[in-house]
Design an enzyme around this catalytic site. Structure first.
Site, PDB file in Angstrom:
ATOM      1  N   LYS A  40       0.872  -1.176   0.000  1.00 37.38           N
ATOM      2  CA  LYS A  40       0.000   0.000   0.000  1.00 37.38           C
ATOM      3  C   LYS A  40       0.909   1.227   0.000  1.00 37.38           C
ATOM      4  O   LYS A  40       1.650   1.461   0.956  1.00 37.38           O
ATOM      5  CB  LYS A  40      -0.908   0.021   1.225  1.00 37.38           C
ATOM      6  CG  LYS A  40      -1.789   1.267   1.259  1.00 37.38           C
ATOM      7  CD  LYS A  40      -2.464   1.453   2.598  1.00 37.38           C
ATOM      8  CE  LYS A  40      -3.084   2.844   2.660  1.00 37.38           C
ATOM      9  NZ  LYS A  40      -3.600   3.184   4.005  1.00 37.38           N
ATOM     10  N   GLY A  87      -8.385   8.861   9.775  1.00 35.50           N
ATOM     11  CA  GLY A  87      -8.737   8.891  11.187  1.00 35.50           C
ATOM     12  C   GLY A  87      -9.850   9.844  11.554  1.00 35.50           C
ATOM     13  O   GLY A  87     -10.196   9.961  12.732  1.00 35.50           O
ATOM     14  N   ALA A 138      -9.531   5.272   4.192  1.00 32.45           N
ATOM     15  CA  ALA A 138      -9.446   6.416   5.116  1.00 32.45           C
ATOM     16  C   ALA A 138     -10.771   7.149   5.257  1.00 32.45           C
ATOM     17  O   ALA A 138     -11.463   7.420   4.273  1.00 32.45           O
ATOM     18  CB  ALA A 138      -8.366   7.411   4.702  1.00 32.45           C
ATOM     19  N   GLY A 139     -11.103   7.457   6.503  1.00 33.12           N
ATOM     20  CA  GLY A 139     -12.254   8.304   6.793  1.00 33.12           C
ATOM     21  C   GLY A 139     -13.507   7.578   7.228  1.00 33.12           C
ATOM     22  O   GLY A 139     -14.462   8.212   7.683  1.00 33.12           O
ATOM     23  N   ASN A 174      -8.783   1.347   9.703  1.00 33.69           N
ATOM     24  CA  ASN A 174      -8.038   1.033  10.907  1.00 33.69           C
ATOM     25  C   ASN A 174      -8.681   1.701  12.115  1.00 33.69           C
ATOM     26  O   ASN A 174      -9.230   1.055  12.999  1.00 33.69           O
ATOM     27  CB  ASN A 174      -6.587   1.445  10.755  1.00 33.69           C
ATOM     28  CG  ASN A 174      -5.706   1.044  11.944  1.00 33.69           C
ATOM     29  OD1 ASN A 174      -4.537   1.339  11.965  1.00 33.69           O
ATOM     30  ND2 ASN A 174      -6.246   0.364  12.940  1.00 33.69           N
TER      31      ASN A 174
END
Length: 257
Positions: free
Chosen positions: A99, A160, A186-187, A208
């Site tokens: 990635k 995040g 993301a997000g 994550n």
């Protein structure tokens, strides 16, 4: 086959990709990943140990026969740093699917697009299977897929932030022109965000913080698994069109006067 996520020469049943940062320890990480059903696990090479066998190593908790370990270049701010990090992971025997993440701004963690393009070119030339993290820009996504990236990974919102998909319109354009898998990265903040991404036709979702930062990471991991599965099924089923006015659920034919 349409229910399998294909990346390069590998196919996966799960369309949820999970990260390994921000958990209280490796055991919680292991448990959350198990519950999520994810088959691809991304690891920040600069932040989580997977290269030094003399220290506690995340790979002791993740069976490489069960999971595809996806090294990522989180924390890299130049193309050179990102390429070096990928080489380090490959030399450690982790694999050649990576990635790619080249950060351009410390506050927003938005990617540096020119540096990402440069690093992608170098890595593809060296035989890496590249999954680049990018903004939700259709032009950049198209350039990366034409370059030979195995997927494109547009952000839903800043890393995040938990804001969910902020720009579904750009994402739809990326999906329309895609010839490789589109994975939202993301997000994502909660299960409904993941379901929306999948209902739009995205091929997968990477997250994550949404799991690791939840009050109950294990329960959230299960919720995300179900959301991704439900969203994918809804996309395949095809939703009813949106209408301004009501339409009777029951047919009128055959009703007695």
């Amino acid at each position: 086959m349409e229910n399998l996520l294909k990346l390069a020469d590998k196919s996966y049943k799960s369309r949820l990709i999970v990260g390994t940062g921000k958990y209280k320890d490796f055991r919680e990480t292991q448990r959350a990943i198990e519950i999520s059903g994810a088959e691809i696990v991304t690891v920040a090479v600069r932040r989580v140990n997977i290269t030094d066998p003399n220290k506690e190593n995340l790979l002791e908790y993740l069976d490489p026969k069960k999971y595809t370990i996806l090294p990522n270049t989180a924390g890299c701010y130049t193309a050179d740093d990102a390429v070096r990090t990928c080489r380090l992971a490959r030399e450690a025997g982790v694999g050649n699917m990576v990635k790619l993440e080249v950060i351009g701004d410390e506050k927003t963690l938005f990617p540096d697009i020119p540096a990402t393009l440069e690093a992608a070119r170098l890595l593809i030339k060296e035989g890496f299977v590249v999954l680049p993290y990018v903004t939700d820009d259709p032009v950049t996504a198209k350039k990366l897929q034409e370059m030979g990236c195995a997927a494109v990974m547009p952000l839903a919102a800043p890393i995040g932030s938990g804001l969910g998909i902020r720009n579904p319109y750009n994402l739809r354009i990326i999906l329309e022109q895609a010839t490789v898998p589109v994975i939202v990265d993301a997000g994502v903040g909660t299960a409904s965000d993941a379901a929306i991404a999948m209902e739009m036709g995205c091929d997968g979702v990477l997250m994550n913080t949404a799991i690791a930062g939840a009050r109950d990471p294990i329960l959230m991991a299960e919720a995300m698994k179900l959301a991704v599965e439900a969203g994918r099924k809804a996309f395949l089923a095809g939703r009813v069109p949106k209408k301004l006015y009501a339409t009777a659920s029951s047919p009128l034919d055959g009703i007695l006067a």
